[in-house]
Design a protein around this motif. Structure first.
Motif: not given
Length: 559
Positions: A347-349, A356-361
């Motif tokens: 949701q933040l991204a 084009g932003a993505t979540a990161r793990d």
């Protein structure tokens, strides 16, 4: 295996606003007005809107993107990066070969290259630069030689907070075009790190003539000599003409003796315009030809107005730093995992970052060796977060959350909005949050490096080169005040991975193993990655956006 334990402050970021000037520059600039319409943006002059003042123009003393943007136009490095990528290609060296164990690198240098002062670039000049960095002492050694500390460890004689074993051993000029660099141990960052702007080649004669190493210190401030302020001398496509801090202009002129493709424009001007909206207005008015980091919300309006939005490949990360010395409860890994479970990264991204932003793990970008799906994942789950907090006896956890103000970063376009969203997620999981906004250049950068000063904070990173060690090695390779932890298992894993120079598959596996260990320990929380952009006028051609922010302007033309 030598263990690096360099007690130096890690550089905060690669790109964005430069710090306030530590010294008053005395160079006077000619007016950027010319005969092409009065705004300095005629066909033979390129004007770029810069977000902040340069610190100075001596590459080794710098660590911020606004300064490096200028430095890259005036200097060259031994290796370069292919435009638009992190691929290593020839620079001042046409060939580089390590020995069997990676402790020696032999560089074959270009012939006929000259520095801007007319002196020859050769193997002796290469060794002079490496010896200069290694033998730094006093205020010069303490003065933001952050890249040197990260890559080369300590100095010939460590002073102050520099305590690491030196990686550098010696440099031999075996003939005019052959320089042999000898190391005390292998380093996996090479050859990529040889292309860092901080390791640009300077004219030995100019360094000596203008007292390049005579840095003075007063409290936390440093003053730099004439070389850094008025006489930077490299081999690059543009030469330094002037810097007028009162007018906020840096003027470079074409190097007619450049060894490579000559600059398309005779003059390159950087106009310092700190406000992003003001930069946008100047672009619309035609008084500048481009600027960096346009607000993602403005992409479409910029395109509608005829401007070009050049989006860089993604090579950065935004993270939530956790200082285990700030709050004793943060030493419990269950609490750190609870914090990660509490944050809705997707949701933040989607809501707070550019298109084009993505979540990161994990901290290693997907396109680099060392990225692995085997990391321990802590998906968004507020109930799991509450459960872990209860197990750790931290149901009433309160955190001082430091958020930077007055700054824009490619991974963090609006830190206060991002901080607010993260804070809301933490509160929904039962964590009390005390927001502490601090100006980026007015205390924030110092505060988040101090043990016990903060609990959590927002920071990020734009990769310098295409090696996983530039991310997790830089972050977690040794004790750092920003995170306040001591984990010899992680330190050893990263050190061993970094030493695997000649076996790419073994290096890849070692970094993957280190990434898994880091994911289980949760020294910080990876949040998102974002594709930053550059905005330029409709007729501008030849500017290639770089994932390393390594854009060169000598190929740029104006229609």
């Amino acid at each position: 295996m030598l263990q690096k334990r360099v007690a130096r402050t890690r550089r905060i970021a690669l790109i964005g606003l430069a710090g306030a000037l530590a010294v008053s520059m005395s160079a006077c600039a000619e007016s950027e007005r010319d005969g092409s319409g009065g705004d300095g943006s005629g066909g033979d002059t390129l004007v770029f809107g810069a977000a902040g003042n340069p610190k100075n123009f001596d590459p080794i003393f710098n660590d911020d993107g606004e300064t490096f943007r200028v430095i890259r136009q005036m200097y060259d490095t031994l290796v370069s990066y292919k435009p638009g990528s992190a691929e290593v290609v020839p620079g001042l060296a046409t060939k580089w070969v390590p020995n069997e164990d990676g402790t020696s690198w032999t560089f074959t240098l270009r012939e006929g290259v000259k520095f801007h002062d007319g002196t020859p670039f050769n193997a002796e000049a290469v060794c002079f630069n490496f010896d200069r960095w290694h033998n730094m002492s006093g205020a010069a050694a303490q003065s933001q030689m952050i890249y040197y500390g990260d890559v080369f460890g300590g100095f010939a004689k460590n002073e102050g907070d520099a305590t690491g074993d030196p990686l550098y051993k010696s440099c031999e000029a075996t003939d005019e075009t052959t320089a042999v660099l000898n190391l005390n141990e292998p380093k996996g960052a090479f050859p990529d790190a040889f292309g860092l702007a901080a390791f640009s080649m300077s004219s030995p004669e100019a360094l000596e003539q203008y007292n390049a190493d005579e840095v003075t210190q007063s409290g936390d401030s440093f003053s730099y000599p004439a070389y850094a302020n008025e006489h930077p001398t490299g081999t690059g496509a543009y030469k330094f003409e002037s810097y007028d801090p009162s007018q906020g202009t840096i003027t470079l002129v074409r190097n007619e003796e450049y060894w490579g493709e000559k600059a398309k424009t005779a003059k390159l001007i950087f106009r310092i315009i700190p406000d992003e909206n003001a930069r946008k207005q100047e672009l619309a008015a035609g008084t500048i030809d481009g600027y960096d980091l346009p607000n993602p919300a403005d992409y479409q309006s910029l395109r509608d107005s005829g401007a070009q939005v050049l989006v860089r490949p993604v090579n950065n990360i935004l993270y939530l730093g956790i200082n285990q010395e700030g709050n004793p409860k943060l030493k419990d890994v269950r609490v750190r995992k609870a914090i990660e479970h509490a944050i809705n990264k997707k949701q933040l991204a989607q809501n707070k970052l550019p298109e084009g932003a993505t979540a990161r793990d994990q901290f290693v970008p997907k396109d680099l060796n060392g990225y692995t799906d085997a990391v321990e994942k802590h998906e968004y789950d507020p109930d799991k977060a509450k459960q872990l907090l209860a197990e750790a006896g931290a149901e009433n956890l309160t955190l001082k959350f430091y958020i930077p103000t007055e700054v824009t970063r490619p991974y963090m376009p609006n830190p206060q909005e991002i901080g607010g969203a993260v804070s809301d997620d933490l509160k929904a999981a039962g964590i009390k949050v005390q927001l502490v906004p601090r100006p980026w250049n007015g205390g924030y950068k110092d505060d988040v490096q101090k043990l016990g000063k903060h609990d959590i904070h927002l920071l990020g990173w734009t990769g310098d080169y295409g090696d996983p060690g530039n991310f997790i090695g830089t972050f977690f390779g040794r004790e750092k005040a920003e995170f306040g932890f001591d984990n010899p298992e992680i330190f050893t894993a990263l050190s061993e991975a970094d030493a695997k120079v000649t076996d790419p598959e073994a290096k890849k596996a070692a970094y993957e193993e280190a990434a898994v260990k880091i994911s289980k320990f949760v020294p910080a929380v990876p949040l998102t990655s974002s594709p930053p952009a550059i905005a330029v006028k409709e007729g501008v051609q030849g500017l290639v956006p770089s994932p390393l922010t390594d854009e060169r302007f000598h190929t740029v033309t104006k229609g």
